[in-house]
Scaffold this active site. Structure first.
Site, PDB file in Angstrom:
ATOM      1  N   SER A   1      38.107  17.725  29.610  1.00 26.79           N
ATOM      2  CA  SER A   1      38.338  17.707  31.053  1.00 26.79           C
ATOM      3  C   SER A   1      37.864  18.977  31.754  1.00 26.79           C
ATOM      4  CB  SER A   1      39.810  17.446  31.320  1.00 26.79           C
ATOM      5  OG  SER A   1      40.014  17.218  32.695  1.00 26.79           O
ATOM      6  N   HIS A   2      38.789  19.693  32.390  1.00 29.05           N
ATOM      7  CA  HIS A   2      38.440  20.852  33.201  1.00 29.05           C
ATOM      8  C   HIS A   2      38.322  22.124  32.363  1.00 29.05           C
ATOM      9  CE1 HIS A   2      42.682  20.399  32.680  1.00 29.05           C
ATOM     10  NE2 HIS A   2      42.815  21.703  32.831  1.00 29.05           N
TER      11      HIS A   2
ATOM     12  N   ASP B   1      35.798  17.608  38.294  1.00 37.77           N
ATOM     13  CA  ASP B   1      35.918  18.404  37.075  1.00 37.77           C
ATOM     14  C   ASP B   1      34.987  17.899  35.973  1.00 37.77           C
ATOM     15  OD1 ASP B   1      37.285  16.061  36.457  1.00 37.77           O
ATOM     16  OD2 ASP B   1      38.737  17.074  35.177  1.00 37.77           O
TER      17      ASP B   1
ATOM     18  N   ASP C   1      35.165  15.906  33.400  1.00 36.01           N
ATOM     19  CA  ASP C   1      35.059  14.477  33.085  1.00 36.01           C
ATOM     20  C   ASP C   1      35.204  13.576  34.311  1.00 36.01           C
ATOM     21  OD1 ASP C   1      37.748  15.239  33.286  1.00 36.01           O
ATOM     22  OD2 ASP C   1      38.419  13.600  32.019  1.00 36.01           O
TER      23      ASP C   1
ATOM     24  N   ASP D   1      37.526  13.106  36.662  1.00 38.50           N
ATOM     25  CA  ASP D   1      38.743  12.455  37.147  1.00 38.50           C
ATOM     26  C   ASP D   1      39.488  13.273  38.205  1.00 38.50           C
ATOM     27  OD1 ASP D   1      39.600  14.307  35.304  1.00 38.50           O
ATOM     28  OD2 ASP D   1      40.783  12.903  34.089  1.00 38.50           O
ATOM     29  N   ARG D   2      39.115  14.555  38.371  1.00 34.65           N
ATOM     30  CA  ARG D   2      39.793  15.371  39.390  1.00 34.65           C
ATOM     31  C   ARG D   2      38.942  15.494  40.647  1.00 34.65           C
ATOM     32  NH1 ARG D   2      43.042  20.326  36.664  1.00 34.65           N
ATOM     33  NH2 ARG D   2      43.988  19.133  34.974  1.00 34.65           N
TER      34      ARG D   2
ATOM     35  N   THR E   1      54.432  14.624  34.197  1.00 30.60           N
ATOM     36  CA  THR E   1      53.035  15.024  34.317  1.00 30.60           C
ATOM     37  C   THR E   1      52.158  14.252  33.329  1.00 30.60           C
ATOM     38  OG1 THR E   1      53.625  17.216  35.084  1.00 30.60           O
ATOM     39  CG2 THR E   1      51.504  17.008  33.989  1.00 30.60           C
TER      40      THR E   1
ATOM     41  N   GLU F   1      48.595  13.503  41.396  1.00 28.35           N
ATOM     42  CA  GLU F   1      49.185  14.691  40.781  1.00 28.35           C
ATOM     43  C   GLU F   1      48.729  15.905  41.570  1.00 28.35           C
ATOM     44  OE1 GLU F   1      49.995  14.619  36.349  1.00 28.35           O
ATOM     45  OE2 GLU F   1      47.913  13.973  36.442  1.00 28.35           O
ATOM     46  N   GLU F   2      49.573  16.944  41.537  1.00 28.33           N
ATOM     47  CA  GLU F   2      49.239  18.176  42.254  1.00 28.33           C
ATOM     48  C   GLU F   2      48.010  18.866  41.687  1.00 28.33           C
ATOM     49  OE1 GLU F   2      49.486  20.974  40.267  1.00 28.33           O
ATOM     50  OE2 GLU F   2      50.291  19.690  38.681  1.00 28.33           O
TER      51      GLU F   2
ATOM     52  N   LYS G   1      42.882   8.772  36.884  1.00 32.53           N
ATOM     53  CA  LYS G   1      42.597   9.385  38.173  1.00 32.53           C
ATOM     54  C   LYS G   1      41.088   9.390  38.347  1.00 32.53           C
ATOM     55  CE  LYS G   1      43.346  14.071  36.262  1.00 32.53           C
ATOM     56  NZ  LYS G   1      44.026  13.870  34.975  1.00 32.53           N
TER      57      LYS G   1
ATOM     58  N   ARG H   1      53.464  27.026  33.963  1.00 35.94           N
ATOM     59  CA  ARG H   1      53.143  26.599  35.324  1.00 35.94           C
ATOM     60  C   ARG H   1      54.414  26.630  36.169  1.00 35.94           C
ATOM     61  NH1 ARG H   1      48.103  25.054  34.289  1.00 35.94           N
ATOM     62  NH2 ARG H   1      47.587  23.387  32.822  1.00 35.94           N
TER      63      ARG H   1
HETATM   64  C1  VG1 Z   1      47.189  19.281  33.322  1.00 34.49           C
HETATM   65  C2  VG1 Z   1      47.717  18.897  34.688  1.00 34.49           C
HETATM   66  C3  VG1 Z   1      48.155  17.452  34.688  1.00 34.49           C
HETATM   67  C4  VG1 Z   1      46.989  16.571  34.255  1.00 34.49           C
HETATM   68  C5  VG1 Z   1      46.442  17.043  32.921  1.00 34.49           C
HETATM   69  C6  VG1 Z   1      45.211  16.279  32.500  1.00 34.49           C
HETATM   70  O1  VG1 Z   1      48.204  19.129  32.354  1.00 34.49           O
HETATM   71  O2  VG1 Z   1      48.759  19.745  35.078  1.00 34.49           O
HETATM   72  O3  VG1 Z   1      48.615  17.106  35.969  1.00 34.49           O
HETATM   73  O4  VG1 Z   1      47.393  15.236  34.142  1.00 34.49           O
HETATM   74  O5  VG1 Z   1      46.104  18.423  32.992  1.00 34.49           O
HETATM   75  O6  VG1 Z   1      44.196  16.377  33.472  1.00 34.49           O
HETATM   76  P1  VG1 Z   1      49.093  20.362  31.820  1.00 34.49           P
HETATM   77  O7  VG1 Z   1      49.975  19.796  30.744  1.00 34.49           O
HETATM   78  O8  VG1 Z   1      48.140  21.408  31.335  1.00 34.49           O
HETATM   79  O9  VG1 Z   1      49.845  20.848  33.003  1.00 34.49           O
HETATM   80  V1  VG1 Z   1      42.571  16.238  33.004  1.00 34.49           V
HETATM   81  O10 VG1 Z   1      41.656  16.315  34.362  1.00 34.49           O
HETATM   82  O11 VG1 Z   1      42.578  17.150  31.735  1.00 34.49           O
HETATM   83  O12 VG1 Z   1      42.440  14.713  32.239  1.00 34.49           O
HETATM   84 CO    CO Z   2      39.745  15.737  33.972  1.00 31.89          CO
END
Ligand code: VG1
Ligand code: CO
Length: 542
Positions: free
Chosen positions: A112-113, A276, A278, A280-281, A343, A362-363, A375, A495
């Site tokens: 992801s990010h 991001d 992948d 989804d953000r 979450t 989600e925030e 997402k 967090r």
């Molecule tokens: C984070 C975010 C959460 C999100 C997750 C996956 O998780 O806070 O809201 O769903 O990443 O997003 P955490 O446990 O690090 O707070 V992504 O864009 O990685 O699929």
């Molecule tokens: Co992502």
């Protein structure tokens, strides 16, 4: 069939985390590591005769991993794998492909990010047949399978060329290589009024989309530039690179600072957005306006009916617990259900399947709807554009009007990254230990109304998820939430989520950090983050 059984394991595989198995790339490339995890997935969910979707965000090791997974799928008896050309598939597009083809599941190769590359992160996510992330019952089964593992099966045949669209055979398994963008773009055309957006752009509306050298580049170029007529070059960093060009593909003001600065300038475009790794953000910006993701969810939910795909209205709104309560006020005004989940997108799946939520958010810059079960960054961008085209308003006007109607929910997340685990645990346990004693007490001038360790009972299947974040709610409506990240790969990430609602229009222009000062002070008193970690400021503020 010519395959080998390689002895390996048991393997300390995936403990149910926020989103798939995420580790350093080097760890995934270590002998048998990826293979053991993938075998655990097949052992847990079954492989024989199944149809799977496979792709990822293009990060380093993705192509090689896709080849290994295809050879393992063939050896495990999978009937067909639908693979995105070049292995490039955004998470929401993967969700759509699974649903469109009635596949049994899918594997998405992404962290992801998190930054990519040889020294960056890699990840494997398993999605189920509704197109969504595996729920906790499935991730627990995968974890259990990984601990029983004695080895893995892999075909001796080479994996096919992933660049050539069409169907090939791998050791008796069909490998169908498809265009990753086409089906997704068609879905977007059905949901949104492309004519209205095209007319707005033709009328001089300017936009800039930063794909951050990650997977959304090809999708954004096709949809925003080719189909909607945005000027060539409106999509920047549009070519996916294995190391994301050294960028940190996380769409927030810190990591997408170039885009952010441009939009804050008077000469900037009308609209800015980023996605991001992948896809989804999303981060949404207007000229001179930053849209907090919790506000974005609320504004989109309030205006979704303006898009053809939601013209009949929405059935419910779901948000993760740390996400601000702004969306709850919209649900109340619309007279629809509001849900509060832990979450992670996997908790929205049942609500979406049951028709109890249409829009989720989600925030952490995540917004989506029942069109897929993930997402979806570009979806959020297109819904915003559709709303702007339908109302004729700019981002900052729309946001201002929303606050005047519902009040403004000031919100911020403070992240303390890569902490030594004991330090993060110390802050968590200080607050956890005090929860029961807090109601009725006054902290930093605010009276505590309730405090708990959030537990969720899924209203659809009754499953219970405990320990989902420490939450303190004040009598004035302010909230503090503290939880440990489940996606980091280094130490622990703490967090801290902060929220304060105001109905006073005089305050609407204030800086959230200033407005939140008493809430920040209360959080320090309650958890002692500075004292336990020695950090004087968070690493990232969003
Ligand atoms: C984070 C975010 C959460 C999100 C997750 C996956 O998780 O806070 O809201 O769903 O990443 O997003 P955490 O446990 O690090 O707070 V992504 O864009 O990685 O699929
Ligand atoms: Co992502």
């Amino acid at each position: 069939m010519t395959s080998t059984f390689v002895t390996a394991g048991p393997f300390a595989g995936q403990k149910p985390g926020t989103s798939g198995l995420r580790k350093k790339t080097a760890q995934f490339r270590a002998p048998h590591y990826l293979e053991c995890f993938v075998q655990a997935i097949f052992d847990a969910v079954g492989a024989s005769g199944k149809v799977l979707v496979l792709g990822g965000d293009g990060r380093f090791f993705g192509r090689e991993a896709a080849g290994i997974i295809l050879r393992m799928a063939a050896a495990n008896g999978v009937a067909r794998v639908i693979v995105a050309q070049g292995g490039l598939l955004s998470t929401p597009a993967a969700s759509h492909l699974i649903r469109l083809n009635g596949a049994d599941g899918g594997i998405v190769l992404s962290a992801s990010h998190n930054p990519g590359g040889e020294d960056g992160d890699f990840g494997v996510k398993y999605n189920i047949s509704n197109g969504g992330p595996a729920p906790e019952s499935v991730t627990a089964a995968i974890h259990a399978a990984s601990e029983r593992l004695t080895g893995y099966r892999i075909s001796d045949q080479p994996a096919p060329d992933l660049d050539r669209i069409g169907e090939t055979d791998l050791d008796g398994m069909a490998v169908q290589i498809v265009d990753p963008v086409l089906d997704y773009a068609e879905l977007m055309e059905r949901l949104f009024d492309f004519d209205a957006i095209r007319a707005m752009i033709a009328g001089g509306f300017t936009l800039r989309f930063d794909a951050m050298c990650a997977v959304t580049g090809p999708y954004a170029v096709e949809i925003l530039e080719r189909r909607l007529g945005a000027a060539p070059g409106s999509v920047v960093n549009a070519v996916p690179l294995p190391d994301f060009g050294g960028m940190h593909p996380d769409p927030n003001p810190t990591w997408a600072s170039d885009l952010y600065e441009r939009l804050m300038s008077e000469t900037g475009p009308d609209f800015g957005a980023a996605s991001d790794g992948d896809g989804d953000r999303n981060m949404i910006l207007g000229r001179g306006a930053y849209v907090n993701p919790s506000d974005s969810l609320a504004v989109l939910a309030a205006h979704a009916h303006l898009a053809p795909g939601y013209a009949g209205g929405i059935k419910g709104i779901a948000r993760s617990m740390p996400t601000s309560t702004a969306a709850d006020r919209v649900a109340e005004a619309l007279g629809i259900e509001a849900h509060e989940t832990p979450t992670g997108w996997k908790f929205f799946g049942n609500l979406l399947d049951a028709g109890r939520a249409t829009i989720c958010g989600e925030e952490s810059f995540g917004t989506g709807s029942d069109h897929v079960r993930e997402k979806d960054g570009l979806w959020a961008v297109l819904l915003w554009l559709n709303v702007l085209a339908a109302t004729g308003q700019g981002v900052s006007d729309l946001l201002g009007a929303h606050w005047r109607r519902f009040g403004r929910t000031f919100y911020s997340r403070h992240d303390y990254e890569a902490l030594p685990v004991p330090q993060a645990e110390a802050a968590m346990s200080q607050l956890r230990g005090a929860l029961d004693t807090l109601p009725g007490k006054t902290i930093a001038g605010m009276k505590v109304a309730a405090a708990d360790d959030f537990a969720y009972v899924d209203p659809v299947d009754g499953s219970v998820s405990k320990g989902q974040g420490l939450r303190v709610i004040f009598a004035n409506g302010a909230r503090i939430v503290l939880r440990l990240s489940g996606t980091g790969t280094e130490g622990a990430t703490l967090r801290l989520y902060l929220e304060l609602h105001s109905d006073d229009p005089e305050t609407f222009g204030a800086d959230p950090q200033d407005m939140l000062a008493p809430v920040i002070a209360a959080a320090e008193e309650l958890a002692g983050i500075a004292r336990h970690t020695g950090r004087i400021a968070p690493d990232v503020i969003t």
